[in-house]
Design an enzyme around this catalytic site. Structure first.
Site, PDB file in Angstrom:
ATOM      1  N   ASP A   1      13.278  11.941 -32.507  1.00 56.13           N
ATOM      2  CA  ASP A   1      12.010  10.993 -32.198  1.00 56.13           C
ATOM      3  C   ASP A   1      10.918  11.998 -31.830  1.00 56.13           C
ATOM      4  O   ASP A   1      10.802  13.079 -31.586  1.00 56.13           O
ATOM      5  CB  ASP A   1      12.599  10.049 -31.155  1.00 56.13           C
ATOM      6  CG  ASP A   1      13.435   8.733 -31.777  1.00 56.13           C
ATOM      7  OD1 ASP A   1      13.287   8.732 -32.967  1.00 56.13           O
ATOM      8  OD2 ASP A   1      13.815   8.134 -30.757  1.00 56.13           O
TER       9      ASP A   1
ATOM     10  N   GLU B   1       0.684  -1.260   0.190  1.00 54.00           N
ATOM     11  CA  GLU B   1       0.048  -0.032  -0.034  1.00 54.00           C
ATOM     12  C   GLU B   1       0.806   1.343  -0.113  1.00 54.00           C
ATOM     13  O   GLU B   1       0.206   2.423   0.249  1.00 54.00           O
ATOM     14  CB  GLU B   1      -0.813   0.082   1.112  1.00 54.00           C
ATOM     15  CG  GLU B   1      -1.829  -0.995   1.268  1.00 54.00           C
ATOM     16  CD  GLU B   1      -2.936  -0.943  -0.061  1.00 54.00           C
ATOM     17  OE1 GLU B   1      -3.527   0.048  -0.587  1.00 54.00           O
ATOM     18  OE2 GLU B   1      -2.945  -2.140  -0.689  1.00 54.00           O
TER      19      GLU B   1
END
Length: 243
Positions: free
Chosen positions: A169, A116
């Site tokens: 890119d 958690e």
């Protein structure tokens, strides 16, 4: 660039990073990777690093002390306090601009949580950046850490075979990349755009820039708000609006 990853699953990091392009960069000495198993710093005889959360609730929380000891084992060997990135869906969303910023560092420490989460006190103590790779929840921080290391690594000199690849890119200038084509010239009735066969480099670059603008406008218009646009780009986009 030296990467240090604090994790419960060091094999996952090593197996994912030491292959393909990043693996070759490690072999060349351009990148180094150190994985630190947080469980090795457990403070109990069962090697547990998690416990129940105060206040109740589902799941377990990683304890502060093992995480802090694992971090200190890295920091002790460094000349200055490094940037420590905690992989968290609550963090700042990772993008190309952040990748470029992180690529300027010499040392990066990644903290991969599980269960958690991690005791907030140690996060306050050691973490410099909380980083998310998107608005969804994963089982742990290892995959986000690998994503970020991959994106950062390809910006470093010598990592890519073609040094121009990182520059052109997708997300260069906050624009998506233009479409790419290879042989054969015609495939299943679909032909390569004639401009790419012309040999006229200036016209090819103009076409590619326009295609990047069109593709970004269609698929990620949000990027255009912070894109580095020239006067010609703005005029081209204005003409598209009129069509």
């Amino acid at each position: 660039m030296n990467y240090h990853v604090l994790t419960l699953f060091p094999d996952m990091i090593r197996d994912g990073f030491q292959t393909s392009i990043t693996g070759r960069a490690v072999e060349k000495g351009i990148l180094t990777l150190e994985t630190i198993n947080i469980r090795d710093f457990s403070v109990n005889k069962h090697n547990r690093v998690d416990d129940y959360p105060y206040g109740g609730g589902a799941g377990m929380v990683m304890q502060a002390e093992p995480v802090c000891l694992a971090y200190e084992s890295v920091a002790a060997g460094l000349e200055k306090k490094p940037r420590v990135l905690y992989m968290s869906p609550q963090g700042k969303v990772f993008d190309q601009r952040m990748a470029e910023e992180l690529a300027a560092e010499e040392e990066l420490v990644f903290l991969c949580g599980h269960y958690e989460g991690i005791d907030e006190r140690v996060l306050e103590e050691i973490v410099t950046d909380e980083v998310s790779i998107g608005d969804y929840v994963l089982t742990g921080g290892e995959l986000p850490a690998l994503v970020i290391m991959d994106a950062v690594s390809r910006l470093l000199g010598g990592v890519l075979h073609n040094e121009e690849s990182a520059q052109f890119d997708s997300f260069h200038d906050n624009l998506l990349e233009y479409p790419q084509y290879s042989r054969p010239e015609e495939w299943r009735g679909k032909k390569v755009p004639p401009i790419l066969l012309s040999g006229h480099h200036a016209n090819v670059e103009k076409w590619r820039r326009e295609q990047s603008l069109i593709r970004t406008r269609q698929r990620r218009p949000d990027l255009l708000e912070r894109a580095n646009l020239t006067k010609e780009d703005k005029k081209f986009l204005a003409n598209l609006e009129e069509m």
